[in-house]
Write an enzyme that holds these catalytic residues in place. Structure first.
Site, PDB file in Angstrom:
ATOM      1  N   ASP A  32     -86.002  85.624  85.472  1.00 52.44           N
ATOM      2  CA  ASP A  32     -85.611  85.759  84.071  1.00 52.44           C
ATOM      3  C   ASP A  32     -86.612  84.970  83.227  1.00 52.44           C
ATOM      4  OD1 ASP A  32     -84.257  86.537  81.834  1.00 52.44           O
ATOM      5  OD2 ASP A  32     -82.322  85.693  82.408  1.00 52.44           O
TER       6      ASP A  32
ATOM      7  N   CYS B 229     -63.828  78.835 105.638  1.00 53.35           N
ATOM      8  CA  CYS B 229     -62.390  78.601 105.513  1.00 53.35           C
ATOM      9  C   CYS B 229     -61.630  78.748 106.819  1.00 53.35           C
ATOM     10  CB  CYS B 229     -61.800  79.553 104.484  1.00 53.35           C
ATOM     11  SG  CYS B 229     -62.646  79.450 102.898  1.00 53.35           S
TER      12      CYS B 229
HETATM   13  N1  GUN Z   1     -78.950  86.230  81.275  1.00 56.51           N
HETATM   14  C1  GUN Z   1     -77.701  86.512  80.871  1.00 56.51           C
HETATM   15  N2  GUN Z   1     -77.725  87.343  79.807  1.00 56.51           N
HETATM   16  C2  GUN Z   1     -79.025  87.580  79.536  1.00 56.51           C
HETATM   17  C3  GUN Z   1     -79.680  88.396  78.544  1.00 56.51           C
HETATM   18  O1  GUN Z   1     -79.080  89.028  77.695  1.00 56.51           O
HETATM   19  N3  GUN Z   1     -81.065  88.413  78.600  1.00 56.51           N
HETATM   20  C4  GUN Z   1     -81.755  87.703  79.536  1.00 56.51           C
HETATM   21  N4  GUN Z   1     -83.091  87.799  79.551  1.00 56.51           N
HETATM   22  N5  GUN Z   1     -81.141  86.952  80.463  1.00 56.51           N
HETATM   23  C5  GUN Z   1     -79.795  86.878  80.445  1.00 56.51           C
HETATM   24 ZN    ZN Z   2     -63.661  81.469 102.546  1.00 55.61          ZN
END
Ligand code: GUN
Ligand code: ZN
Length: 677
Positions: free
Chosen positions: A101, A296
């Site tokens: 990300d 568990c």
């Molecule tokens: N992680 C959770 N939501 C988002 C989003 O809308 N855009 C990006 N780039 N990462 C995220």
């Molecule tokens: Zn478990």
């Protein structure tokens, strides 16, 4: 990516149920079977403290794709140095697919309101992700919060799309993920999805949904997913950004999401929160661990509570990962079996907001219908919740136009639909039906002519017994029944107990086979160029022979003899869903009686010859297709000048065969070459 470069990724759909599907996503030679969830890996915690090492995620849990954050790596000197040296796969010691990300989420979390941004150059961060060897990198999209008004959301979207366009081609060797945004504005969601589709990228997260899920506004989540997917279409794998609780997965998959990511498994664990399929429990308040995962099965809550925090959080993380794995496995098995709706309904019963969300699906019945396969192996319905399922609308549409081949003025109605599973009752309905009477079975789908009772979903369906329907299903059934039954002057109702009230004629079992075949063709194909399907395919031109099963009496095959007495195969019956398969001679007749694009899949110039030889049609070669085609339909494979190459069965819906770049579109049954004598 422009269309002349060969894509670094592919996505192929093999089986679908509702708008959910089993798919294969390939990127940089690495493969993921979807639906799948990516555990979020925090590069600062990897294998340290409570962190689960990425190699264990793959080897022990089978997570073939993970996601980490390039912004976190980049802003740390220590991490970025190590990653530069060893590459992302080496650094994480993970051979599966790695998604990164961009830092957008950090803007949302720490940058305040929508549009508040971390200090990043949008193109730099894309280049950076590619330089460290990410398989799927994310552009720096603008995170639009649900409170944002239309104008603000549209402006965010404009910026996101501008960045997406300029990011294209800047991250070599990496799939570019362009998130769909638009906040709670559904028109913008569809526009955004369409924009992402038009870019030609191979991966689409649906973003901006974390605050929607955190406030439990699951009905809005349904609207947002469907609106985004309408724009994206079915050919791109869709990732629901930040969805990682077992409870939301069935619903999101059923609406067409393929990938998920979860940081919750670890975050919850740090607070001693223990996931179950339907809710989250607190370790301090549990008498036992209601799970048999490796964590568990040999421990109790007190064992965990007596541990050091990191060790405990590590084990609870692992338990949470097992629950997520189990949920995904159940969803996949259900898609294979055609029972995903049942899993969605069970999730609906876990929580009132989830229940509201499942009810909201009905508002999107058309979207579901466009994506759902035509038939399945099983249909269970316990309540009016299931009225959102495409089977109801499809049966309603077919039944309201259906006309029996002979005009029958009266009807004998079996009011106990459960009785259609009883051989004794079926015998009576068939053998003792008074002449001139149409035998009908009253079902929650509507009043179904007995002739087509074997067709999916009627004989495959299980409903509560008469008298036990909920008010919604009962109301639906009554309305349908009354409008259909108006067609008959004389109605005899029978609940299946005792003798049938009017025992007039006595039919030998074979008498009714031809009528039955004609009725099935009418239900399956409707009218073809102004004539009923049976008149087109069985035109009384030569003697017909119907082969039935000796054991069940059901139709198996239909042949027609020509003037020389040679038999031609017209139709064969599919035992699993009671629909006909077209054989070559019938296909030629359907082709002649209809005009393009009805029933047709139009293939690229020069590829039809392969299909004529009996090879399957690939999505890549589909130029166009009848918009009404659904997975499981029988279709004609034709060229651009409408020359008939083959007949076969659609594997995916028309939009997926047109948009898709990989996978089988049509399984060819009979190719023209074989019949050209
Ligand atoms: N992680 C959770 N939501 C988002 C989003 O809308 N855009 C990006 N780039 N990462 C995220
Ligand atoms: Zn478990």
């Amino acid at each position: 990516m422009s269309s002349d470069e060969s894509p670094i990724s592919s996505f192929e759909v093999k089986v679908s149920d509702l708008a959910g599907r089993l798919g294969t996503y390939m990127v940089n030679g690495r493969r993921v079977h979807t639906p799948e969830l990516m555990p979020v890996v925090n590069p600062n915690r990897m294998g340290v403290g409570s962190g689960v090492p990425p190699s264990e995620l793959l080897e022990s849990f089978g997570y073939a794709m993970i996601i980490t954050n390039s912004y976190i790596i980049r802003r740390s000197e220590r991490l970025s140095e190590e990653v530069q040296k060893r590459g992302l796969h080496g650094f994480l010691d993970y051979p599966g697919v790695i998604m990164t990300d961009s830092g957008t989420f950090q803007s949302y979390m720490y940058g305040g309101k929508s549009g508040g941004e971390v200090d990043l150059d949008p193109l730099d961060i894309v280049r950076y992700q590619s330089s460290i060897g990410s398989d799927v990198g994310t552009i720096l999209d603008r995170f639009t919060v649900p409170e944002c008004d239309h104008e603000g959301a549209a402006e965010d979207l404009r910026v996101t799309m501008e960045r997406a366009r300029s990011s294209l081609g800047t991250g070599p060797g990496m799939e570019l993920a362009v998130p769909v945004q638009g906040g709670r504005h559904l028109d913008l969601r569809t526009l955004s999805g369409k924009g992402v589709f038009d870019l030609g990228v191979g991966y689409a997260p649906i973003g901006g949904v974390v605050p929607i899920m955190e406030s439990y506004d699951y009905p809005l989540l349904v609207d947002v997913i469907v609106s985004s997917k309408k724009g994206l279409g079915p050919s791109i794998p869709a990732h629901l950004f930040g969805a990682g609780h077992p409870m939301v997965l069935p619903l999101a998959v059923a609406l067409g999401c393929d990938l998920f990511d979860s940081a919750s498994y670890a975050k919850f664990a740090l607070d001693d929160r223990y996931m179950t399929r339907y809710r989250t429990l607190h370790l301090g308040e549990m008498p036992n661990l209601p799970c048999s995962c490796p964590v568990c099965s040999t421990r109790g809550p007190e064992d965990l509570l007596s541990m050091e925090k990191d060790e405990r959080a590590g084990l609870v993380s692992r338990h949470n990962l097992w629950v997520l794995r189990e949920t995904l496995n159940e969803i996949k098995a259900a898609i294979m079996e055609g029972t995903l709706w049942e899993v969605v309904e069970r999730a609906a019963m876990s929580n009132p907001s989830m229940y509201s969300a499942v009810r909201r699906i009905k508002e999107h019945a058309r979207y579901l219908e466009e994506n759902a396969p035509r038939t399945n192996r099983r249909f269970m319905s316990s309540s009016g919740l299931s009225l959102a399922r495409p089977e109801f609308q499809r049966m309603h549409d077919r039944l309201s136009t259906f006309a029996s081949p002979e005009k029958l003025a009266g009807a004998v109605v079996l009011t106990n639909w459960s009785g259609s599973h009883s051989t004794r009752i079926i015998r009576s309905m068939w053998d003792e039906q008074p002449d001139g009477m149409q035998p009908i079975i009253r079902t929650p789908f509507g009043a179904v002519p007995f002739d087509v009772d074997d067709m999916y979903p009627v004989s495959q369906s299980i409903f509560p017994t008469p008298g036990n329907l909920d008010a919604e299903l009962e109301g639906y059934m009554k309305g349908n029944y009354l409008s259909f039954i108006k067609r008959y002057d004389n109605i005899i109702e029978w609940d299946g107990t005792g003798e049938m009230p009017l025992d007039a004629g006595h039919h030998s079992p074979g008498d009714l086979d031809l009528r039955r075949a004609r009725c099935i063709l009418r239900m399956q194909f409707g009218k073809i160029g102004g004539s009923w399907a049976d008149e087109v395919m069985i035109p009384d031109s030569g003697p017909i022979s119907i082969v039935t099963s000796r054991r069940t009496g059901k139709i198996r095959n239909i042949f027609e003899a020509d003037a020389d007495g040679k038999k031609h195969h017209l139709l064969s019956m599919r035992a699993e869903d009671g629909h006909f398969n077209l054989r070559w001679v019938a296909a030629v007749r359907v082709h002649g009686a209809s005009s393009a694009p009805r029933f047709r899949v139009i293939v690229e110039e020069g590829t039809g010859d392969y299909n004529a030889q009996g090879f399957n049609v690939f999505c890549r070669f589909v130029k166009d297709a009848d918009g009404e085609i659904r997975a499981g339909d029988d279709v004609l494979v034709v060229g651009e000048r409408d020359e008939l190459f083959a007949v076969g069965r659609a594997v995916v819906s028309s939009r997926l065969m047109v948009d898709g770049r990989s996978g089988i579109a049509v399984k060819v049954r009979d190719g023209a070459k074989k019949w050209a004598v």
